[in-house]
Design an enzyme around this catalytic site. Sequence first.
Site, PDB file in Angstrom:
ATOM      1  N   ASP A 130      12.439   1.389  -2.228  1.00 55.21           N
ATOM      2  CA  ASP A 130      13.029   2.663  -2.678  1.00 55.21           C
ATOM      3  C   ASP A 130      14.360   2.347  -3.353  1.00 55.21           C
ATOM      4  O   ASP A 130      15.157   1.557  -2.827  1.00 55.21           O
ATOM      5  CB  ASP A 130      13.262   3.561  -1.456  1.00 55.21           C
ATOM      6  CG  ASP A 130      13.962   4.862  -1.828  1.00 55.21           C
ATOM      7  OD1 ASP A 130      14.551   5.490  -0.921  1.00 55.21           O
ATOM      8  OD2 ASP A 130      13.929   5.241  -3.011  1.00 55.21           O
ATOM      9  N   ASP A 157      -3.720   0.469 -12.031  1.00 59.69           N
ATOM     10  CA  ASP A 157      -4.898   0.859 -11.257  1.00 59.69           C
ATOM     11  C   ASP A 157      -5.544   2.058 -11.967  1.00 59.69           C
ATOM     12  O   ASP A 157      -4.934   3.130 -12.056  1.00 59.69           O
ATOM     13  CB  ASP A 157      -4.445   1.269  -9.844  1.00 59.69           C
ATOM     14  CG  ASP A 157      -5.554   1.156  -8.819  1.00 59.69           C
ATOM     15  OD1 ASP A 157      -5.285   0.716  -7.694  1.00 59.69           O
ATOM     16  OD2 ASP A 157      -6.711   1.508  -9.163  1.00 59.69           O
ATOM     17  N   ASP A 209       9.633   3.101  -5.519  1.00 57.27           N
ATOM     18  CA  ASP A 209       9.558   3.555  -6.900  1.00 57.27           C
ATOM     19  C   ASP A 209       9.647   2.377  -7.870  1.00 57.27           C
ATOM     20  O   ASP A 209       9.861   1.232  -7.451  1.00 57.27           O
ATOM     21  CB  ASP A 209      10.689   4.558  -7.183  1.00 57.27           C
ATOM     22  CG  ASP A 209      12.021   4.025  -6.655  1.00 57.27           C
ATOM     23  OD1 ASP A 209      12.613   4.690  -5.780  1.00 57.27           O
ATOM     24  OD2 ASP A 209      12.431   2.928  -7.082  1.00 57.27           O
ATOM     25  N   HIS A 259      -4.473  -2.274   0.138  1.00 54.49           N
ATOM     26  CA  HIS A 259      -3.823  -1.089   0.717  1.00 54.49           C
ATOM     27  C   HIS A 259      -4.784  -0.259   1.562  1.00 54.49           C
ATOM     28  O   HIS A 259      -4.372   0.749   2.160  1.00 54.49           O
ATOM     29  CB  HIS A 259      -3.263  -0.236  -0.426  1.00 54.49           C
ATOM     30  CG  HIS A 259      -4.339   0.246  -1.329  1.00 54.49           C
ATOM     31  ND1 HIS A 259      -5.063  -0.597  -2.163  1.00 54.49           N
ATOM     32  CD2 HIS A 259      -4.879   1.469  -1.503  1.00 54.49           C
ATOM     33  CE1 HIS A 259      -5.974   0.101  -2.798  1.00 54.49           C
ATOM     34  NE2 HIS A 259      -5.881   1.349  -2.424  1.00 54.49           N
ATOM     35  N   ASP A 260      -6.085  -0.640   1.559  1.00 54.36           N
ATOM     36  CA  ASP A 260      -7.072   0.099   2.365  1.00 54.36           C
ATOM     37  C   ASP A 260      -7.454  -0.667   3.628  1.00 54.36           C
ATOM     38  O   ASP A 260      -8.239  -0.151   4.430  1.00 54.36           O
ATOM     39  CB  ASP A 260      -8.377   0.277   1.565  1.00 54.36           C
ATOM     40  CG  ASP A 260      -8.227   1.190   0.377  1.00 54.36           C
ATOM     41  OD1 ASP A 260      -8.922   0.964  -0.619  1.00 54.36           O
ATOM     42  OD2 ASP A 260      -7.395   2.117   0.448  1.00 54.36           O
ATOM     43  N   GLU A 290     -13.259  -2.664  -8.487  1.00 54.01           N
ATOM     44  CA  GLU A 290     -13.501  -2.526  -7.047  1.00 54.01           C
ATOM     45  C   GLU A 290     -14.952  -2.112  -6.866  1.00 54.01           C
ATOM     46  O   GLU A 290     -15.356  -1.049  -7.358  1.00 54.01           O
ATOM     47  CB  GLU A 290     -12.579  -1.461  -6.435  1.00 54.01           C
ATOM     48  CG  GLU A 290     -12.812  -1.309  -4.938  1.00 54.01           C
ATOM     49  CD  GLU A 290     -12.212  -0.032  -4.376  1.00 54.01           C
ATOM     50  OE1 GLU A 290     -12.097   0.956  -5.121  1.00 54.01           O
ATOM     51  OE2 GLU A 290     -11.862  -0.012  -3.187  1.00 54.01           O
ATOM     52  N   ASP A 330     -10.705   1.365  -9.868  1.00 49.48           N
ATOM     53  CA  ASP A 330     -10.990   1.991  -8.584  1.00 49.48           C
ATOM     54  C   ASP A 330     -12.463   2.410  -8.496  1.00 49.48           C
ATOM     55  O   ASP A 330     -12.984   3.051  -9.420  1.00 49.48           O
ATOM     56  CB  ASP A 330     -10.086   3.231  -8.465  1.00 49.48           C
ATOM     57  CG  ASP A 330     -10.145   3.874  -7.100  1.00 49.48           C
ATOM     58  OD1 ASP A 330      -9.817   3.183  -6.137  1.00 49.48           O
ATOM     59  OD2 ASP A 330     -10.544   5.053  -7.028  1.00 49.48           O
ATOM     60  N   ASP A 343      15.254   8.367  -1.654  1.00 43.38           N
ATOM     61  CA  ASP A 343      14.430   9.506  -1.213  1.00 43.38           C
ATOM     62  C   ASP A 343      13.392   9.038  -0.185  1.00 43.38           C
ATOM     63  O   ASP A 343      12.499   9.794   0.183  1.00 43.38           O
ATOM     64  CB  ASP A 343      13.744  10.190  -2.402  1.00 43.38           C
ATOM     65  CG  ASP A 343      12.766   9.256  -3.118  1.00 43.38           C
ATOM     66  OD1 ASP A 343      12.121   9.707  -4.081  1.00 43.38           O
ATOM     67  OD2 ASP A 343      12.640   8.080  -2.699  1.00 43.38           O
ATOM     68  N   ASN A 399      16.245   5.060  -5.071  1.00 43.37           N
ATOM     69  CA  ASN A 399      17.064   6.268  -5.272  1.00 43.37           C
ATOM     70  C   ASN A 399      17.215   7.080  -3.984  1.00 43.37           C
ATOM     71  O   ASN A 399      17.487   8.274  -4.025  1.00 43.37           O
ATOM     72  CB  ASN A 399      16.448   7.130  -6.386  1.00 43.37           C
ATOM     73  CG  ASN A 399      15.064   7.631  -5.993  1.00 43.37           C
ATOM     74  OD1 ASN A 399      14.429   7.073  -5.084  1.00 43.37           O
ATOM     75  ND2 ASN A 399      14.593   8.671  -6.636  1.00 43.37           N
TER      76      ASN A 399
HETATM   77  O1  TEU Z   1     -11.170   2.950  -2.198  1.00 45.30           O
HETATM   78  C1  TEU Z   1     -12.573   3.020  -2.256  1.00 45.30           C
HETATM   79  C2  TEU Z   1     -13.107   3.238  -0.919  1.00 45.30           C
HETATM   80  O2  TEU Z   1     -14.266   3.483  -0.773  1.00 45.30           O
HETATM   81  C3  TEU Z   1     -12.185   3.137   0.232  1.00 45.30           C
HETATM   82  O3  TEU Z   1     -11.546   4.400   0.356  1.00 45.30           O
HETATM   83  C4  TEU Z   1     -12.941   2.821   1.476  1.00 45.30           C
HETATM   84  O4  TEU Z   1     -14.101   3.596   1.536  1.00 45.30           O
HETATM   85  C5  TEU Z   1     -12.089   3.170   2.628  1.00 45.30           C
HETATM   86  O5  TEU Z   1     -10.764   2.774   2.312  1.00 45.30           O
HETATM   87  C6  TEU Z   1     -12.601   2.409   3.818  1.00 45.30           C
HETATM   88  O6  TEU Z   1     -11.616   2.512   4.805  1.00 45.30           O
HETATM   89  C7  TEU Z   1     -10.546   3.308  -3.415  1.00 45.30           C
HETATM   90  C8  TEU Z   1      -9.048   3.150  -3.206  1.00 45.30           C
HETATM   91  O7  TEU Z   1      -8.761   1.778  -2.944  1.00 45.30           O
HETATM   92  C9  TEU Z   1      -8.669   4.022  -2.037  1.00 45.30           C
HETATM   93  O8  TEU Z   1      -7.302   3.845  -1.703  1.00 45.30           O
HETATM   94  C10 TEU Z   1      -8.928   5.465  -2.429  1.00 45.30           C
HETATM   95  O9  TEU Z   1      -8.689   6.286  -1.302  1.00 45.30           O
HETATM   96  C11 TEU Z   1     -10.388   5.652  -2.862  1.00 45.30           C
HETATM   97  O10 TEU Z   1     -10.864   4.637  -3.738  1.00 45.30           O
HETATM   98  C12 TEU Z   1     -10.528   6.960  -3.640  1.00 45.30           C
HETATM   99  O11 TEU Z   1      -9.845   6.811  -4.876  1.00 45.30           O
HETATM  100 CA    CA Z   2      12.431   6.445  -4.364  1.00 44.43          CA
END
Ligand code: TEU
Ligand code: CA
Length: 539
Positions: free
Chosen positions: A22, A99, A30, A316-317, A242, A200, A26, A24
């Site tokens: 971050d 992305d 960013d 991130h998932d 993906e 995605d 908040d 700024n």
């Molecule tokens: O993720 C695809 C997806 O299928 C995942 O959400 C997965 O099913 C789930 O994370 C399993 O825990 C992509 C992106 O990486 C995700 O962050 C998004 O939420 C999703 O697509 C929708 O755009």
């Molecule tokens: Ca910020």
Amino acid sequence: ENTSNWWKNSVVYQIYPRSFQDSNGDGIGDLQGIIKRLDYLQNLGIDAIWLSPVCKSPQDDNGYDISDYQDIDPMFGSLNDMEELIQEAKKRGIRILLDLVLNHSSDEHAWFLEAKKSKDNPYHDYYVWRDGVEGVYPNDMKACFGGPAWEWVPELGQYYFHQFSVKQPDLNWENPKLRREIYDMIRWWMDKGVGGFRLDVIDQIAKEPDLKITNNGPQLHEYIKELSKETFQKGNLITVGEAWGANTELAKLYSAPDGSEFSMVFQFEHINLDQQPGGEKWDIKELDFIQLKQILSKWQIELHGKGWNSLFWNNHDLPRIVSRWGNDEQYREESAKMLATILHGMQGTPYIYQGEEIGMTNVKYQIEEYKDIETVNMYKERIEKGYKPEDVMRSIYAKGRDNARTPIQWDSSQYAGFSTVKPWIKVNDNCKAINVENALENKDSIFYYYKKLIQLRKENPVLVHGDYQLLLETNPDIFAYCRNLDGQRMVVVANFHDKEIPFSLKEEGFEVKEYLIHNYKEEKAGYLRPYETYMAIVN
Ligand code: TEU
Ligand code: CA
């Protein structure tokens, strides 16, 4: 060397902008924050940064619900900030990958606001609609984040299809006008100098709801080939799709050496091996280590010379790998380095997820402290179904996406140097010990180990171009393989578990000529210590 394949010896770093830095005050990461940290990333030695979405979005799914593909959401900054980031990264030899979320838009996108005005609106068929009556869904398809995949719009007497949240209506790729607009948008970003794209859920764009098909639809590769030809092939880009539904045969199409589709895909066959068969990701079982070795080896062998692998444990998932399949207590450093070595010794493009390079771990929060729509919906659904709260929380601790989304731990100050105010999501308490400042001061830290792995990829062609052979296939503790390029052989050896085991590389027929990297200070002849790993040139 052939610059069009620059990504074959590159390492990509994934940033989840809202949790990175971050600038700024908040409490939300960013673009200016990322610019401030470019020197750190240049020090690590990465070649490209994949940014999770920063375009305009109501943030229903943290930016994966886009309402304007050609503007930056004010919470992250402005288009000028993005252009500054692209330039500042370029000065440091780093490309920026955006992305692209092309399977669906936000329901607040101008296209959807038009589409739902009337059935004959020119944008209506940018989305997937079915006539119907309220309360009688077109079919029983479910959405990924819970509930039906159909949402009723009374004014139209129709349902629209959404594989993800209600606020993420699926785009209709059968519509050539939509496809044209998407290609124009991508070329607009290419003209701004982006170095590539992550796509995605790209294997879900050819959906056929009437046939209940979501991924690998019949038109999929036709669309991807057109997309690639109309955009990516006009630049010198890295593109990674993906593809949760990818197998090796499909991956040979996606990553065909002729560049007709993508550079590579994220395949997930190695990812859910600790999921009960027939269950959801929340239904956990013990990892089958032998199966893990078999699957990763299959992908190495099948795509050698026929395609290209991405190499990742984290994003991130996904939960953080050191907590998931390593040991985030007694052997956090050794196991983080071991997991990295297994991956970075393989053929493909490695991806490092923010914080992985300092061994950040999963978290155990109170349910009210979780933010991810997937976790929040699952908790409600499972409690309503009568699951015990402690069982639901155990699933969230193990597999919740917020494990990967806590603020990066830069130092041991109150908000870990991520922000000067309380961040949008709680900082992991262990930031006092686990943070970038400590890592940079300790020459044996995970950070410098990753830095060395990245360097090795630049210095050793065998890592980039060598073939692959799994060793000790049935050994229940050791992951070992050999890479070979024109007679030069390199072995990777890893003790995947926390016990000391007898092992001698010599007995396997290999004589060490030179250790390239080792996560213990020296070798203990005849043994592998807990999570011990090394790469060595052998004769
Ligand atoms: O993720 C695809 C997806 O299928 C995942 O959400 C997965 O099913 C789930 O994370 C399993 O825990 C992509 C992106 O990486 C995700 O962050 C998004 O939420 C999703 O697509 C929708 O755009
Ligand atoms: Ca910020």
